[in-house]
Design an enzyme around this catalytic site. Structure first.
Site, short mmCIF file in Angstrom:
data_model
loop_
_atom_site.label_atom_id
_atom_site.label_comp_id
_atom_site.label_asym_id
_atom_site.label_seq_id
_atom_site.Cartn_x
_atom_site.Cartn_y
_atom_site.Cartn_z
N GLU A 61 32.45 -36.83 55.41
CA GLU A 61 31.20 -37.59 55.24
C GLU A 61 30.41 -37.18 53.99
OE1 GLU A 61 28.69 -36.66 58.63
OE2 GLU A 61 28.85 -34.52 58.24
N ARG B 239 48.48 -51.62 56.24
CA ARG B 239 47.09 -51.49 55.80
C ARG B 239 46.80 -50.09 55.28
NH1 ARG B 239 44.41 -54.28 61.11
NH2 ARG B 239 44.16 -56.35 60.22
N GLY C 66 22.34 -23.12 59.28
CA GLY C 66 20.88 -23.20 59.20
C GLY C 66 20.20 -22.28 60.19
N THR C 67 20.65 -22.34 61.44
CA THR C 67 20.05 -21.51 62.50
C THR C 67 20.28 -20.04 62.20
OG1 THR C 67 20.54 -23.26 64.09
CG2 THR C 67 20.09 -21.09 65.00
N MET D 283 33.46 -35.64 60.03
CA MET D 283 32.26 -34.87 59.66
C MET D 283 32.63 -33.80 58.64
SD MET D 283 29.76 -34.59 62.94
CE MET D 283 28.75 -35.99 63.41
N GLY E 281 23.36 -28.41 65.57
CA GLY E 281 24.18 -29.44 66.23
C GLY E 281 25.05 -28.80 67.30
N THR F 77 29.93 -24.16 64.65
CA THR F 77 29.73 -25.46 64.02
C THR F 77 31.11 -26.07 63.80
OG1 THR F 77 29.23 -26.69 61.97
CG2 THR F 77 29.49 -24.34 61.71
N ILE F 78 31.22 -27.36 64.10
CA ILE F 78 32.52 -28.00 63.86
C ILE F 78 32.83 -27.99 62.37
CG2 ILE F 78 32.39 -29.45 65.92
CD1 ILE F 78 31.87 -31.84 63.95
N ASP F 79 31.80 -27.84 61.51
CA ASP F 79 32.04 -27.89 60.06
C ASP F 79 32.74 -26.64 59.53
OD1 ASP F 79 30.73 -30.27 60.19
OD2 ASP F 79 29.08 -29.74 58.86
O1 F6P Z 1 26.58 -29.71 63.06
C1 F6P Z 1 27.11 -30.14 61.84
C2 F6P Z 1 27.20 -31.63 61.84
O2 F6P Z 1 28.12 -32.04 62.81
C3 F6P Z 1 27.52 -32.21 60.47
O3 F6P Z 1 28.84 -32.29 60.17
C4 F6P Z 1 26.84 -33.55 60.54
O4 F6P Z 1 26.55 -34.02 59.25
C5 F6P Z 1 25.63 -33.25 61.31
O5 F6P Z 1 25.95 -32.20 62.18
C6 F6P Z 1 25.07 -34.42 62.10
O6 F6P Z 1 23.89 -34.03 62.70
P1 F6P Z 1 23.07 -34.86 63.75
O7 F6P Z 1 23.80 -34.81 65.04
O8 F6P Z 1 21.77 -34.16 63.80
O9 F6P Z 1 23.00 -36.25 63.22
#
Ligand code: F6P
Length: 344
Positions: free
Chosen positions: A224, A164, A105-106, A171, A12, A127-129
């Site tokens: 998520e 509310r 993953g990469t 993410m 991503g 990765t933003i994660d």
């Molecule tokens: O790159 C990580 C991520 O941003 C995750 O947090 C998210 O679940 C995923 O990519 C979404 O991937 P895609 O853009 O392929 O839907």
């Protein structure tokens, strides 16, 4: 002597990839190394699609989101003769090695290429994660935290006006770094992350308790990939994407619905989604990407293949690429316990 290297961005996208590409090209030029960029991650390598990158072709990139090279989630280990085709691409373009900018993953595939196949590769974590093991920070995370924190801040004022419950879904597939940081930074009243299974009953009780003490609005930040305590709540089946990965996004709706049911408080949902991945990197990510890019290029020049650049205690240093295989870097319990002090 190293004279030609290839680079690619995989997985991503995130803010800061272009800053890393620019840094590699600039540093390589100082070492008299030519840089070739592959299009669309490993896909471009398998198709041998590379183009020379120069200082002039990479000007003006520092603050630009996305990736000039394009990206994909193609995994060479899942493609016919993937390894042979990587070797061929290196031969065709006469490359001494590859710098791979990627997420977990990469980089896991990159580590295998180094360890099992002896291919000269280096990794840069992005990765933003922020879930790559071996480094405290990955490119893109801090910008995503800025974006998510701004969302929490904005939700605060409207939540307060309408009394509310606002559920913000961010993410975080396997790790709740963005939720934890943005939730803490924005003063969330509950943060739900994959590392700590949540009990929706307890969340409801907690929000009612808060209302009982006169605070009749709340902010709930949910990653998520958050999961309920087994047996407490059924989540809808997640569809799969084109690579067979669960297509996450939407748990916020279930959480909001369950909170309304249990508390009677009106709830609304915001799913931040890919907004977190887009746009200009913040200064911290520009600097991190630049430091990683320069370090990786220096390692390439020294022939120190098989490493990943890592940020550890304020210092950028190489760690073995195999560190990625130690599993995901998840939010430590101690950090979550600090966030929890401010719930409710
Ligand atoms: O790159 C990580 C991520 O941003 C995750 O947090 C998210 O679940 C995923 O990519 C979404 O991937 P895609 O853009 O392929 O839907």
């Amino acid at each position: 002597m190293v004279s030609r290297i290839g680079i690619l961005t995989g997985g991503g996208d995130c803010p800061g990839l272009n800053a890393a590409i620019r840094a590699i090209v600039r540093r390589a030029d100082q070492h008299n190394i030519q840089t070739y960029g592959f299009r669309n991650g490993w896909k471009g390598v398998l198709e041998s699609q590379a183009k020379q990158l120069t200082i002039s072709s990479t000007r003006g990139l520092l603050d630009r989101g996305g990736t000039l090279l394009g990206t994909s989630r193609v995994d060479p280990y899942r493609e016919p003769d993937g390894i042979g085709r990587i070797r061929e691409a290196l031969d065709v373009h006469r490359l001494d090695g590859l710098i791979v900018i990627g997420g977990e993953g990469t980089l896991a595939a990159t580590a295998r290429l180094s360890e099992d196949e002896g291919i000269p590769v280096l990794g840069i974590p992005k990765t933003i994660d922020n879930d790559v093991a071996g480094t405290e920070l990955t490119i893109g995370f801090l910008t995503a935290v800025d974006t998510a924190t701004e969302a929490v801040d904005r939700l605060h004022s409207t939540a307060e006006s309408h009394n509310r419950v606002m559920v913000l879904e961010v993410m975080g597939r396997h790790a709740g770094w963005i939720a934890t940081y943005a939730g803490m930074a924005g003063g969330a009243d509950a943060i739900l992350i994959p590392e700590v299974p949540f009990d929706i009953e307890a969340v409801g009780r907690h929000l009612k308790h808060r209302a009982g003490s006169g605070r009749d609005f709340s902010i709930v930040v949910v990653a998520e990939g958050a999961e309920p305590v087994p047996g407490t709540l059924e989540l809808a089946e997640t569809p799969k994407d084109e690579f067979g990965r669960p297509k996450l996004g939407g748990i916020g709706h279930t959480i909001a619905h369950e909170i309304e049911e249990r508390t009677g408080f009106p709830a609304r949902v915001t799913i931040l989604g890919h907004v977190q991945r887009g746009g200009s990197p913040n200064p911290m990510d520009r600097v991190l990407a630049t430091r990683f890019g320069v370090k990786a290029t220096d390692l390439a020049q020294q022939g120190e293949w098989g490493h990943m650049t890592a940020y550890v205690g304020g210092v950028v240093r190489p760690v073995p690429l195999g560190s990625v295989a130690d599993g995901l870097k998840t939010v430590p319990e101690a950090l979550y316990r600090v966030a929890e002090v401010f719930f409710g």
